[in-house]
Structures are given as structure tokens and as C-alpha cells.
Write a protein that holds these residues in place. Structure first.
Motif, short mmCIF file in Angstrom:
data_model
loop_
_atom_site.label_atom_id
_atom_site.label_comp_id
_atom_site.label_asym_id
_atom_site.label_seq_id
_atom_site.Cartn_x
_atom_site.Cartn_y
_atom_site.Cartn_z
N LYS A 143 43.05 27.07 64.85
CA LYS A 143 43.75 26.51 63.71
C LYS A 143 44.50 25.24 64.10
O LYS A 143 44.52 24.26 63.36
CB LYS A 143 44.72 27.55 63.14
N LYS A 144 45.10 25.26 65.29
CA LYS A 144 45.85 24.08 65.77
C LYS A 144 44.91 22.88 65.93
O LYS A 144 45.24 21.77 65.50
CB LYS A 144 46.51 24.42 67.10
N SER A 145 43.74 23.11 66.57
CA SER A 145 42.78 22.02 66.77
C SER A 145 42.24 21.51 65.45
O SER A 145 42.03 20.30 65.25
CB SER A 145 41.63 22.48 67.66
N PHE A 146 42.02 22.44 64.50
CA PHE A 146 41.53 22.02 63.18
C PHE A 146 42.55 21.11 62.49
O PHE A 146 42.19 20.06 61.94
CB PHE A 146 41.24 23.26 62.33
N LEU A 147 43.81 21.51 62.51
CA LEU A 147 44.84 20.72 61.83
C LEU A 147 45.00 19.34 62.47
O LEU A 147 45.26 18.35 61.78
CB LEU A 147 46.16 21.48 61.84
N GLU A 148 44.83 19.28 63.80
CA GLU A 148 44.91 17.98 64.48
C GLU A 148 43.79 17.07 64.02
O GLU A 148 44.01 15.88 63.76
CB GLU A 148 44.83 18.18 66.00
N ARG A 149 42.57 17.60 63.90
CA ARG A 149 41.43 16.80 63.45
C ARG A 149 41.56 16.44 61.97
O ARG A 149 41.14 15.36 61.55
CB ARG A 149 40.13 17.54 63.74
N LEU A 150 42.09 17.34 61.22
CA LEU A 150 42.31 17.05 59.80
C LEU A 150 43.29 15.90 59.65
O LEU A 150 43.09 14.99 58.82
CB LEU A 150 42.85 18.31 59.10
N GLN A 151 44.34 15.92 60.44
CA GLN A 151 45.33 14.85 60.41
C GLN A 151 44.71 13.51 60.83
O GLN A 151 45.09 12.45 60.31
CB GLN A 151 46.50 15.21 61.35
N ASP A 152 43.73 13.57 61.72
CA ASP A 152 43.09 12.35 62.24
C ASP A 152 41.86 11.96 61.41
O ASP A 152 41.08 11.10 61.82
CB ASP A 152 42.67 12.58 63.70
N ASN A 153 41.71 12.57 60.25
CA ASN A 153 40.57 12.29 59.36
C ASN A 153 39.23 12.49 60.07
O ASN A 153 38.32 11.67 59.98
CB ASN A 153 40.67 10.85 58.82
#
Length: 623
Positions: A322-332
Motif C-alpha cells: 500500500k505504501k509503494s502504491f501511494l508513492e507511485r500514485l503521488q508521482d503520477n
């Protein structure tokens, strides 16, 4: 993350690694007291590698055959041979850096050991396939006269013995393995640490060849077994299966140092990337975010921009925590489709690729690298006749040159040169890439059949076909692209294997007389030229054979200068001190003279004194 060892180094393991780097075929495996595999030394094979005689003992299963030890002895056995220059058959003799060597490749490889040790970046060979009809080089692998008598023998015009390895021969595979094993042992020494060897083969010996290579180069240095689609249409009259492919085995000298050349990206590959959201980082392609292996940390709901909640597929989870997903989501870097409501996918940018170009695949299709008929047509068009069977197409050779990842100063060796497809490909690739890759072709001057079209066209042996192909190919490449090929090296130095330049005369004391001693003043054969002697010295000193050469007259004496002072030689008789001094003034790294070129021992001693005074760092020798 690796753990610290926290113990002293295992010296035994280190010594085994050192021996393995020198003799990879002497490393095998066993099970230790804990049931784990470990490397050990095959001491029997190591003893054979260090012996010039066949060591008695049972040859039991590892990978062995009758004659294997003899092939090792043959590879390590010294020879009294030389390479004689042939300027009249060469092209651009003085300046070319390419070599074409005529002779048995086993003996030629032995002569090249010092001059090209660890200097060859790529080796390609297309050895005779063991079909039951091809001639196999007959080395000293037979151990009794009775075994020799079992073979169907032929002599070439130089008296070299060859035989047809028919499938009725009880040693059908053994003879072929012995032939290739000794040559590969010598070839490995020539490869640079980051070098690679490619070997074309078919189904008859593919399995045995791979085992030979695993022993000689080390199984850990296996790169790939490439499949070449050599036929562009099936044979409908095939008894069982229409065989449409051959193999190209690929081994590195040291796989940790070898970096493979990657293929140029194709339009098809680039078409997989797009930029539907106008991301400023450029084009990208998406990949699935779900995986089969379940991990509780990656099992969570995802809310799309449209508000839809998406769970992982049943029995699966997301590939990201979940943490890695949110980081990538933030980075588009997460894509929910153009409507913002689709199953999420990871955006992978073209600019993020770790390597330039594309990774090669193990299957080489004829649409990409050509087929066997294409290779035959290339030679036929160039020579105005189909004078050679089975030449490999240029596109296949260029693919292998690319995979070898050659730099501009690289050396490529082919010691089963045949029609010289590799030389042709090297020149063509140099023209395209503005490189100066050099080649060494080695080919036995096997006679052409007197009934063949090649013989009728004037090609008395295979070497004549290969040399003419290089001449015509080089000329054509320059004619087709004159602006970019002004500095292209399309020349080659022809060297021919022959007996030693030195007389080998042995007499009992009763045979000597004063008149006879006068005949022995020169230990050099009468038919040998200065150039013959010079190249014999290059081999003896371990100098490359393709460096610049010039000669000049000094007070009537011919002085040869190799690579601007790497070696200066004068083989004239009665050389005056004034000439010796002129040579010494040049301060060459090495100087060599004819032993009989001095009127007396004192004259020879005087030469040493001159060099000590004027060029103390020069190594001076006589032949």
C-alpha cells in the motif's frame, strides 16, 4: 542484503577458484558432509593438463570418449612451425590490420598463443558438421597403427592427412569431439576476459559440443543456445520433421565481465509506448498491477479517481504494498484508464529502461538475420558463381557482431573461415559504424573437387575462394559508400603455415668434416626471405602480426622496422659497425640479427657493447 561472513577466508576454496580460472575443465562437483554441493578439483584431469604424455588411468563417466586425453596432449604439444608472409596475395600489405592465415587451424592456433593471448574479443566458428560426409581434421588422436588403418585416408597437396568421418566409423562422435576439443582449448586462451565465442552447429553434435564448451569455458560462462531459422520454407518430402534450424552456442570467457550488445529498438517495439495523459516525462506503457502469489501486505482496496473501489482479483494481491502504491500514485505513475475508472496499471516510462536498445531473443528468425539461401546468393552474386556450400548470411554475422559488443579496436577471429563470411561482415559493419574492428581468418587450403564449378573457375582450394570474396566485398563496400569508407581497411595480410625457418639437422660425430662444417654456417633454410625471418621473430617474441611495417636501406643493408621500433631487424651478412650504430640510435625495444651475419665472435660481442652504450634498454637477439 548480504550478511557479513564473520569468519576467515576459505583458502582451499580460493585455490580451487584460481585453478578453475586457468583450467575450468578440471573443476567438478561433489556432495559435502551436510549434503550440499561443492566444487572440487578433478586431479586426474589436472595432471593430464600439465603433462605432455598420456597418463594411464580409467576414463570413466564425466564427459569422456576414447581419445579425449590424447586431444588434450595434442593441444598442449609444441610444434616447430612458422607463418610465412605472402605479399603477392595480400591487399594493402603495409597498412592493413587484418590477417588471412592458410593452414591447419590447430597448428595456427598454437602459433598465435603468445601474440594474441587474451586479445581476441570475439570468436566465431562454423566447424564441419558431423553428418558422415564431411572431412574431419586428422590430428594425432589415434593411439595405434591398427586404429589408423581403420580410417579412409586422404592426403592434401601438402601431405596433410585427413579422413572422411563416416557414420559407420565406430568412433564417429569421438573423432569429432577430439577434433573440436583441442581447438577450443587453444581458442579460450586467445579470448579477452570480456570476450565471447559463437559456434554454429546442428543436431548431430550439438549436445556433445555444449558439454565440451562447458568443460573448457566453464558451465557458469554459458550465455545462450541461440536458434537460427535457416530455412524459409518447409521440406514437404521430409521423412519425419522438416528441420528448419541450426544452433549457435554462445559462451563468455568470464561472464561477470562480458556485457552483451543489445539490439536497436524497432518501430514495433516503440509503438507499444504512448502518452495518452501527456505526461511530461514522455511515452510509457502500462503493466498489470496484480500478481498470483498472495501477500497480505499487498491485499488492500484501491479507490479510483471516479470513486470506484477495486479489490484485487480473487486469490491474488497487488504487486505493490500500500505504501509503494501511494508513492507511485503521488508521482503520477498509476494509470486508471482515460475515464479514471479502470483497473489500475503501473506506468513504465521508456526513459526509465536500464539499458539502451532491446534484449536479444534466443530465436533468430530468418526475416531478421537471413537464411541459408540468402547466404549462398550473396557469395554467388559476388563471385559470379555458386562456388561454396553453406555460407552464412551477412545479416546473421552482423547480429553476432552486435551481440559481441565490439569496440573499435576489437579483434574478431574465425578459424574455420570457409568463404570468409565473417571478414565480409566485419568490413560491412565497420563501414556502417565508422569502426576499425580487425579480423583474423584461418582456413585449411582444402582442395576443391576437380569436377566442381569452383575448380573450373580457377579456385583450386577453399582459401582462394575466401580471399577473392574479401577482395571483391571490400571493393564493393567502398564503391557503394565512397564518402564514409575513405578510411575503411579492406586489406589483409596473407600468411601461410610452413615448417620452421631454421634447419633441423642432426648428425653423429663421425659425419662431421671440415668441409661439412662450412655447409652448416647458416642455420636458416635457403628458401626463406627476410620477411619470413621477421615474422618468425614476431611469433617468437609474441608480437601481433598486423602492425605497421617498413624497411629502408642503410649503407646497402636492408633494415626492417616493425611498428616504429617495437622490433628492428637486419638479416644481412657481415653487417658493418656503422649500420649497427644507426640501428642503435633508433633505440628500438627489440633488435634481431642473423647469427651468421657476423664475421667472428668478437664482432658479435661488439654489437652487444654498441647497444649497451647507445641503447641500453634494447633487447638484442640473434637467430
Amino acid at each position: 542484503m548480504d550478511k557479513m561472513r564473520m569468519e576467515s577466508v576459505d583458502m582451499t576454496a580460493q585455490n580451487i577458484e584460481k585453478i578453475g580460472s586457468l583450467f575450468p575443465n578440471c573443476i567438478t562437483e561433489t556432495i559435502d558432509e551436510n549434503g550440499k554441493g561443492k566444487k572440487v578439483i578433478n586431479f586426474e584431469l589436472l595432471k593430464q593438463m600439465l603433462s605432455s604424455d598420456i597418463i594411464d588411468g580409467n576414463e570413466v563417466y564425466e564427459f569422456t570418449w576414447v581419445g579425449k586425453k590424447a586431444s588434450i596432449v595434442e593441444a598442449n604439444k609444441p610444434i616447430r612451425k612458422t607463418l610465412r608472409p605472402c605479399k603477392e596475395e595480400s591487399v594493402n600489405w603495409d597498412n592493413t590490420e587484418n590477417l588471412y592465415i592458410e593452414g591447419d587451424n590447430l597448428e595456427v592456433l598454437k602459433l598465435l598463443q603468445e601474440s594474441y593471448l587474451n586479445k581476441v574479443k570475439m570468436i566465431y566458428i562454423d566447424p564441419p558438421y558431423n553428418t558422415g560426409n564431411d572431412f574431419i581434421y586428422n590430428d594425432d588422436f589415434k593411439m595405434t597403427s591398427e586404429e589408423y588403418a581403420e580410417e579412409i585416408s586422404e592426403l592434401d597437396e601438402d601431405g596433410n592427412r585427413m579422413f572422411k568421418n563416416t557414420d559407420t566409423n565406430g568412433r564417429f562422435h569421438s573423432d569429432w569431439c577430439s577434433m573440436i576439443y583441442s581447438r577450443l582449448m587453444l581458442a579460450r586462451n586467445l579470448l579477452s576476459d570480456d570476450g565471447v565465442i559463437f559456434i554454429s552447429i546442428d543436431d548431430n553434435e550439438q549436445a556433445n559440443l555444449k558439454k565440451c564448451c562447458e568443460e573448457i569455458f566453464g558451465a557458469q560462462n554459458f550465455v545462450a543456445q541461440l536458434i537460427w531459422e535457416r530455412a524459409f520454407s518447409p521440406k514437404n518430402d521430409a521423412k519425419f520433421v522438416s528441420n528448419s534450424h541450426d544452433y549457435v552456442l554462445m559462451f563468455a570467457k568470464n561472464i561477470s565481465q562480458y556485457i552483451i550488445g543489445r539490439l536497436p529498438r524497432t518501430a514495433e517495439a516503440n509503438a507499444r509506448y504512448s502518452n495518452p495523459d501527456n505526461d511530461p516525462r514522455g511515452v510509457w506503457m502500462s503493466s498489470d498491477i496484480s500478481v498470483k502469489t498472495y501477500n497480505a501486505e499487498c491485499d488492500y482496496p484501491i479507490t479510483t479517481p471516479s470513486g470506484r473501489i477495486i479489490e484485487p482479483p480473487a486469490g491474488r494481491c497487488w504487486s505493490l504494498s500500500k505504501k509503494s502504491f501511494l508513492e507511485r500514485l503521488q508521482d503520477n505513475r498509476i494509470w486508471f484508464g482515460p475515464d479514471g475508472n479502470s483497473v489500475p496499471r503501473i506506468k513504465r516510462f521508456l526513459t526509465d529502461l536500464k539499458h539502451d536498445g532491446m534484449a536479444p531473443t534466443s530465436i533468430m528468425f530468418f526475416k531478421d538475420v537471413g537464411h541459408s539461401q540468402e547466404g549462398a546468393q550473396e557469395v554467388s552474386k559476388l563471385l559470379n558463381g555458386g562456388y561454396f556450400n553453406g555460407p552464412k548470411p551477412q545479416r546473421l554475422m552482423k547480429r553476432l557482431l552486435t551481440l559481441a559488443n565490439l569496440q573499435s579496436d576489437a579483434i574478431v577471429l574465425d578459424f574455420f573461415s570457409g568463404s570468409a563470411s565473417v571478414a565480409h561482415a566485419v568490413m560491412s559493419q565497420n563501414a556502417e559504424d565508422s569502426k576499425q574492428i580487425k579480423y583474423i581468418m584461418v582456413q585449411l587450403p582444402e582442395n576443391t573437387d576437380k569436377k566442381s564449378e569452383a575448380y573450373k573457375a580457377g579456385y583450386k582450394n577453399i582459401c582462394e575462394i575466401g580471399k577473392e570474396r574479401i577482395r571483391r566485398a571490400g571493393k564493393k563496400i567502398k564503391e557503394e559508400a565512397p564518402l564514409i569508407t575513405q578510411n575503411l581497411d579492406i586489406g589483409f595480410r596473407v600468411l601461410k603455415l610452413d615448417d620452421s625457418n631454421m634447419n633441423e639437422v642432426y648428425y653423429s660425430p663421425d659425419d662431421y668434416s671440415q668441409g661439412f662444417l662450412n655447409q652448416l654456417e647458416s642455420n636458416i633454410k635457403e628458401d626463406r626471405t627476410d620477411l619470413d625471418l621477421l615474422f618468425g621473430c614476431l611469433l617468437d617474441w609474441g608480437l601481433p602480426l598486423s602492425l605497421p611495417y617498413s624497411s629502408e636501406q642503410i649503407e646497402g643493408c636492408t633494415v626492417h622496422n616493425y611498428n616504429d621500433g617495437d622490433l628492428i631487424a637486419c638479416f644481412d651478412e657481415n653487417i658493418p659497425n656503422s649500420v649497427i650504430k644507426e640501428i642503435a640510435k633508433k633505440e628500438p625495444l627489440r633488435a634481431v640479427f642473423r647469427d651468421s651475419g657476423f664475421a667472428s665472435s668478437s664482432s658479435k660481442i661488439n654489437v652487444g657493447e654498441i647497444f649497451k652504450l647507445m641503447a641500453p634498454d634494447t633487447t638484442v637477439k640473434v637467430i
